[in-house]
Each structure stands twice: as structure tokens, then as C-alpha cells.
Design an enzyme around this catalytic site. Structure first.
Site, PDB file in Angstrom:
ATOM      1  CB  CYS A  60      -0.902   0.050   1.230  1.00 23.22           C
ATOM      2  SG  CYS A  60      -1.383  -1.523   1.932  1.00 23.22           S
ATOM      3  CG  ASP A  92      -6.412  -2.246   8.478  1.00 24.95           C
ATOM      4  OD1 ASP A  92      -5.540  -1.734   9.200  1.00 24.95           O
ATOM      5  OD2 ASP A  92      -7.570  -1.807   8.389  1.00 24.95           O
ATOM      6  CB  CYS A 133      -2.492   1.455   4.121  1.00 25.50           C
ATOM      7  SG  CYS A 133      -3.204  -0.089   4.728  1.00 25.50           S
ATOM      8  CG  ASP A 134      -7.622  -0.060   4.957  1.00 26.24           C
ATOM      9  OD1 ASP A 134      -7.429   0.097   3.739  1.00 26.24           O
ATOM     10  OD2 ASP A 134      -8.056  -1.123   5.436  1.00 26.24           O
ATOM     11  CE  LYS A 135      -8.811   1.323  10.110  1.00 27.33           C
ATOM     12  NZ  LYS A 135      -8.535   0.362   9.035  1.00 27.33           N
ATOM     13  CB  CYS A 205      -6.808  -3.951  -0.709  1.00 24.38           C
ATOM     14  SG  CYS A 205      -5.690  -4.646   0.535  1.00 24.38           S
ATOM     15  CD  GLU A 455     -10.520  -3.401   9.236  1.00 24.45           C
ATOM     16  OE1 GLU A 455      -9.896  -4.224   8.550  1.00 24.45           O
ATOM     17  OE2 GLU A 455     -10.680  -2.221   8.881  1.00 24.45           O
ATOM     18  CB  SER A 481     -11.963  -5.858   6.310  1.00 24.91           C
ATOM     19  OG  SER A 481     -11.427  -5.518   5.052  1.00 24.91           O
TER      20      SER A 481
END
Length: 578
Positions: A60, A92, A133-135, A205, A455, A481
Site C-alpha cells: 500500500c 490492516d 493504506c486504510d487508516k 487493496c 476488524e 474490513s
């Protein structure tokens, strides 16, 4: 001539960097700058922090260092002095399914806090933030809104899809492959082939999971340049967008157009609409309230869900649909979705953006592409209701959230099967210690109770791998997730650790989930719930020191974003005006 330049030179009298670059008292500071090779001209220019979440933890973030150099080039070309720094991420996909996931949501706060401290400590005038990435996406946008200095956000880009047996695959297929393998439906050899093929490049992702969801948000809310969210990480045009982002932030400094001028209440409603229209991650229901709190705006989970409920679902993206981020990019990008929502009256067109133009002006020239079915017209929507909906009831007085994109049925009733932590439920699933029609309950996984609000992708992936993803339901005070699919309800509040009803459930209690009417209830009387509450005892965690302990002392309810400080409403000053 604007208010920040004098005779061609920058007037720093109202810029934070004056404290470390102007006058005799700044001589020691300038000595440090000279040590790093900076010139007098560079010291006289605005200082622009270029922050990335680059690291070698996961694909990521691995391309962000390259993109940062391009952003710095753009800042220099527009007359600014870039100062690069990095902050952490917790990825994650690697933290998933074990104790490491407790670190994930907390990392959002650490990213925001560390960015704030770096900017404050060094008196930077503006920010360009690149995240992958996510956060890290909401974390950097939270910092921008907290500091309220001119800022431009840019997504690092998605991963390319892998190929397995002639079909596009993502990391979610690997998680589900673990369940299929455990159930005897996939050989060890196929699982090995799948894991080697699923992630062929740098990037986040590839489905409409949390990273791509929040990337769409960055454009819809106006903090990112139009069309910057789309291209995969490995595409060279990402560097062009990074250069343009660096140039754009300099224009924002000249005009003193700040994040809170852009991210208004209406802009947050636009952001929620893009999540709904793309079948995005339930985590947006956590991140949008947290971002809003930084700006002093009240916009909680149920406000987000109100927008979800009235927005059509028009982008057929994984995990509930067929396509990945690269397909959306090739179909015209998130701008196609934004333009369709604007035309349909589901987004406000007059919200300001980092271009200095409104959302309507930015996307007014976008034509709806023919010959594709990644994005649909509103009159041919996948559903009239957004892909994510909110639930309330006697089991969730503060609300809960479920992703309905791709679900065939929206009502589920069954007996509870209660687990006190995710690992216990995952092992039960892998051992097939449950029945079709059960409602699996995972509690003590909320922000405080986890701590960290983990998650549950390993568990939901295993269920789907066993072919049972639509035959059982799962509810938790933790999170799911962005890659989760199925009848999975997260963010149940109040959480068990503060005495919420989810903590009072017993195996066998009948639970009804109604995503059509937005309710989540257990078939227990108020008297019975009160009787159980009187006997309830807090389960102590093993985290009685360190970062996880500190987080548990300050973190608030999921409904309000699981934030750790009072937010913009409590400010007596803001950094940008120091």
C-alpha cells in the site's frame, strides 16, 4: 497582487514559518537550515510539509516515497520550500486475524497526532499529504482539518488485480481461500498459487475496500485534485498528479483557502454520498465523523447513514460487486460517479475544493462513458438505497452499520452464538462449530473494550470460503474490513465494555436484523435487559500499560468516530492562526 506576496517576495507576517525564518531571533533556526543545504531564497519562501506514510510494511505504501519527490517538485516549481517527513502506518492486511489488529484504528490517531506535532514543532505553512493504506487516508485528512493550514491530499493509488484461473482476484480472495481450504474446498496447492498471484504490484487493496473508499471521499469532499484518486500506484501519471498537488497547495497559500473552508457540512454529505454510491467500506461510518469532529462539525454515524439511505448504489465494485479500482479508473474514474450524482441531485455542486473551483465546476465536463457497466446511470442503479445502511434498536441504541451491497436478502433472524473475542469465533468457524441460521456475536472488541476496535475479515472471509457467508449473520462492537461482505453488522454501540446491550447477550437469544427498516433488536424485554445489566461485570483486558492502555482511557464511542480528543468545537485557537 495577493495578500501574501510583496513586490514578488513572500510576506510571511501571517504565516507560521515566520517564527523560525524571519528576523534576528530566527538566526539559530536558519543555521540549521543552512546545515541542510537550504539557500536564503528557500528560507524566505513558505515551508510546505510533504508528509507520506511510506514504509516497507506492505505494498500500500511502498510507492509513496517516489510520489513525494514529485510533490516536492511541484512545490518548488510554484515558489515554495518543501520539507518532507514520514509518519507511521499499520497495514490492516498484515495486522488482520491476530492481536496486531488492535494497533490499526489507533494508528489513525497516531498519524494525525504525529503530523500535527511535526507541523507545529517546525512551523510549516501548508501540507501535501500522500497516503496509501486504510487508516492513513483519514488520519492525514484529520490532521489537515485539525491544523487548518492550506492542504492538498493525494491517494497513493490502488494495486493491480491479480489473476487466478482466468479471473481477477484481490487479497479478499486469499482470505476467503483460507476458509475454503479449511473446509476442504480448495487444495493446499491452489491456495499457494492464489497467494502468489493475488497482489502483483505496489498499491492498496484493489476493491472498494477502505483505502479506495476514502480515496473517493478525498475527491468528493474537495481535499484532493479532481481525478487524482483513480490511477493505480504503479502508473506514471500518479507522479503528474503529485506535481500538480504540490503546485496547487502554493495557490492555496496565496489565497489562504483552508481545509475547513472546503470540508463543510455539505461537503461531508457529499463524501457520504460517494461511499453509498460505490458500495464503499463501513469504515467510512467511523472516519467521516472523526474528520468532521476535527472541523467542529457534528456529523455522526447516523447522520452518515441518513445520506447512505437516500443515495443510489451505482458502481458495481468488489467486494459486493464485480469490478476493482483499476476497472473504475479505466471507465473514467470516480469523477464519473460524482458527475452522475451531481446530475441526479444527490450531491451539492457549490462546495469549494482545493482547485479554487466548486465541485460542479471541477466535474461539469465529465461525460458518462458508454460501453461499460462498472458505473450505472441512476435510472438503472444497482439499488435505490446506498450500499451501506445504519441500524438502531434495543441491541444498538447508539446505532450500528451494515454493508448491504450484493446481499440478496436484507432481513435475518436467528439465535445468538456468543464469543468474547474474535479468535474464539474464528476457531469455531474453522471447526464448523455453528449452524446455518446462527447469529455469531463477537463482543469486547470495541474501541475501549478491545482495545482498538479490531476488524473481523479473517472470520468473515472464512465463512465465505466455507460457502456459509449468506447463511449466517455476524454482529460485533468491533469493525469489519472494507473487504467484508455478507450479513455483517459492526460498530454496535454502546460497546460491551461500557455496558452496552451487546455485552448482555447470551447464547440462544433471538436476534433480528432488518436492513430494510434499519433495525437491530434482541427479543428480550427491558426488564430482562436491566436484570442482566445489574449482574454484568467488565472483562479486564491484558492491556494495562503502553499505547493500547492510553488509547482506551481517552477513546470515545464509535458513533462519533472513536476520537480521542474534543475536536474543533473545543478550540480556543487554531494552529493556522498562530
Amino acid at each position: 497582487m495577493d495578500g501574501n506576496t510583496l513586490g514578488g517576495e513572500w510576506d510571511k507576517s501571517k504565516l507560521p514559518s515566520r517564527h523560525v525564518s524571519v528576523g534576528n531571533t530566527s538566526a539559530p533556526h536558519r543555521a540549521f537550515y543552512y546545515a541542510m543545504g537550504m539557500t536564503e531564497e528557500e528560507i524566505k519562501q513558505p515551508f510546505v510539509g510533504v508528509v507520506t506514510t511510506w514504509n516497507e510494511a506492505a505494498p500500500c505504501n511502498i510507492a509513496l516515497s517516489r510520489q513525494a519527490q514529485a510533490a516536492k517538485m511541484g512545490v518548488r516549481e510554484a515558489g515554495g520550500t518543501p520539507r518532507e517527513f514520514t509518519t507511521i502506518t499499520v497495514t490492516d492486511g498484515i495486522a488482520m486475524g491476530h492481536d496486531g489488529m488492535r494497533s490499526s484504528l489507533i494508528s489513525r490517531e497516531v498519524i494525525a497526532d504525529s503530523t500535527e506535532l511535526t507541523v507545529r514543532g517546525h512551523s510549516y505553512d501548508a501540507l501535501v499529504g500522500l497516503a496509501g493504506c486504510d487508516k492513513s487516508l483519514p488520519g492525514l485528512m484529520m490532521a489537515m482539518l485539525r491544523l487548518n493550514i492550506p492542504s492538498v491530499f493525494m491517494y497513493g493509488g490502488s494495486i493491480l488485480p491479480g489473476t487466478f484461473k482466468g479471473k481477477d482476484v484481490t487479497i479478499i480472495d486469499v482470505f476467503e481461500g483460507v476458509g475454503a481450504n479449511a473446509a476442504g474446498n480448495m487444495s493446499d496447492e491452489d491456495l499457494k498459487t492464489l497467494e502468489c498471484a493475488a497482489c502483483p504490484s505496489a498499491g492498496a487493496c484493489g476493491g472498494q475496500f477502505t483505502a479506495n473508499t476514502m480515496a473517493c471521499v478525498s475527491e468528493a469532499i474537495g481535499l484532493a485534485l479532481p481525478h487524482s484518486a483513480g490511477a493505480p500506484a504503479v502508473y506514471e501519471n500518479r507522479d503528474e498528479y503529485a506535481i500538480a498537488s504540490g503546485q496547487a497547495v502554493m495557490a492555496l497559500i496565496k489565497n489562504q483557502l483552508r481545509p475547513r473552508d472546503i470540508a463543510t457540512r455539505k461537503a461531508f454529505e457529499n463524501a457520504a454520498a460517494i461511499v453509498a454510491a460505490t458500495g464503499g467500506s463501513t469504515n467510512a461510518g467511523l472516519h467521516l465523523p472523526a474528520m468532521a469532529a476535527e472541523a467542529g462539525i457534528e456529523f455522526d454515524l447516523m447522520d452518515v447513514c441518513e445520506i447512505f439511505r437516500k443515495t443510489p448504489y451505482i458502481a458495481d465494485l468488489k467486494p459486493g460487486g464485480k469490478y476493482v479500482a483499476k476497472d473504475l479508473y479505466e471507465a473514467g474514474g470516480v469523477g464519473v460517479v460524482i458527475k452522475e450524482l451531481l446530475d441526479g441531485g444527490f450531491m451539492y455542486d457549490d462546495c469549494m475544493t482545493v482547485t479554487g473551483k466548486t465541485l460542479g465546476e471541477n466535474y461539469g465536463g465529465v461525460d458518462f462513458p458508454t460501453g461499460q457497466d462498472v458505473v450505472r446511470k441512476i435510472d438503472n442503479a444497482l439499488s435505490e438505497t446506498g450500499g451501506v445502511v445504519g441500524l438502531m434498536g434495543n441491541l444498538a441504541p447508539q446505532g450500528a452499520i451494515v454493508k448491504i451491497a450484493g446481499l440478496a436478502k436484507l432481513v435475518f433472524t436467528g439465535p445468538a452464538r456468543v464469543y468474547e473475542r474474535e479468535e474464539d469465533c474464528l476457531q469455531a468457524v474453522l471447526n464448523r462449530e455453528y449452524e446455518e441460521g446462527d447469529v455469531l456475536v463477537i463482543r469486547n472488541e470495541g474501541p475501549k473494550g478491545g482495545p482498538g476496535m479490531r476488524e473481523m475479515l479473517s472470520t468473515t472471509g472464512a465463512l465465505y470460503g466455507q460457502g456459509m457467508g449468506d447463511k449466517v449473520a455476524l454482529i460485533t462492537d468491533g469493525r469489519f474490513s472494507g473487504g467484508t461482505r455478507g450479513f455483517c453488522i459492526g460498530h454496535v454501540g454502546p460497546e460491551a465494555a461500557v455496558g452496552g446491550p451487546i455485552g448482555l447477550l447470551e447464547t440462544g437469544d433471538m436476534i433480528t436484523i432488518d436492513a430494510e427498516n434499519g433495525s437491530l433488536d434482541v427479543d428480550l424485554s427491558d426488564d430482562e435487559l436491566e436484570k442482566r445489566r445489574a449482574a454484568w461485570k467488565l472483562i479486564e483486558t491484558n492491556y494495562q500499560s503502553g499505547t493500547l492502555w492510553k488509547y482506551a482511557q481517552t477513546v470515545g464511542d464509535a458513533r462519533y468516530g472513536a476520537i480521542t480528543h474534543p475536536g474543533g468545537k473545543a478550540e480556543t485557537h487554531m494552529y493556522a492562526d498562530l
